[in-house]
Design a protein around this motif. Structure first.
Motif, short mmCIF file in Angstrom:
data_model
loop_
_atom_site.label_atom_id
_atom_site.label_comp_id
_atom_site.label_asym_id
_atom_site.label_seq_id
_atom_site.Cartn_x
_atom_site.Cartn_y
_atom_site.Cartn_z
N VAL A 43 0.83 -1.20 0.00
CA VAL A 43 0.00 0.00 0.00
C VAL A 43 0.87 1.25 0.00
N HIS A 44 1.92 1.27 0.81
CA HIS A 44 2.80 2.43 0.83
C HIS A 44 3.56 2.59 -0.49
N GLU A 75 -4.76 9.00 0.20
CA GLU A 75 -4.94 8.89 1.65
C GLU A 75 -4.94 7.41 2.03
N ILE A 76 -4.18 7.06 3.07
CA ILE A 76 -4.18 5.69 3.58
C ILE A 76 -5.12 5.65 4.77
N ASP A 113 -7.91 -4.68 6.54
CA ASP A 113 -7.27 -4.16 5.34
C ASP A 113 -6.83 -2.72 5.51
N VAL A 114 -5.73 -2.39 4.85
CA VAL A 114 -5.28 -1.02 4.72
C VAL A 114 -5.80 -0.56 3.36
N GLU A 115 -6.35 0.64 3.30
CA GLU A 115 -7.00 1.10 2.08
C GLU A 115 -6.35 2.36 1.54
N LEU A 116 -6.30 2.48 0.21
CA LEU A 116 -5.89 3.70 -0.46
C LEU A 116 -7.14 4.39 -0.98
#
Length: 105
Positions: free
Chosen positions: A16-17, A31-32, A50-53
């Motif tokens: 994600v990053h 934005e994360i 989950d990590v989201e964008l």
């Protein structure tokens, strides 16, 4: 306030990053969300892990096209050490940190 749209949801914070950095170099504000929840893995339902964008709706189509271009120009590869599938833009395996190895077709 500008409306936002979810672009990516993943349990892989490194990925994600990486995507965030790539999109920002294309002039897309990203934005994360959900990064702070990763410390609670095992205690939260899987749909909250989950990590989201997120991107502005006005930039959504441009962001999707950038991600598609990245996917086609950087094929995924499989780590010889741990057999994990890695995104094409990774030079090290996200799972075991081994150097990039064989390509997938």
């Amino acid at each position: 306030m500008q409306e936002k749209a979810r672009l990516v949801a993943s349990g892989n914070l490194l990925q994600v990053h990486s995507l965030k950095g790539m999109l920002e170099t294309c002039g897309i504000e990203v934005e994360i969300r959900g990064e702070a929840l990763l410390g609670a893995i095992g205690e939260l339902p899987t749909d909250l892990q989950d990590v989201e964008l997120w991107v502005a709706e006005s930039q959504y189509e441009h962001a999707v096209s950038q991600l598609e271009a990245l996917e086609s120009s950087s094929p995924k590869w499989q780590c010889v050490n741990c057999h994990e599938i890695n995104e094409g833009n990774f030079e090290l395996c996200w799972n075991c940190c081994a150097e990039r190895s064989e390509q997938l077709s």
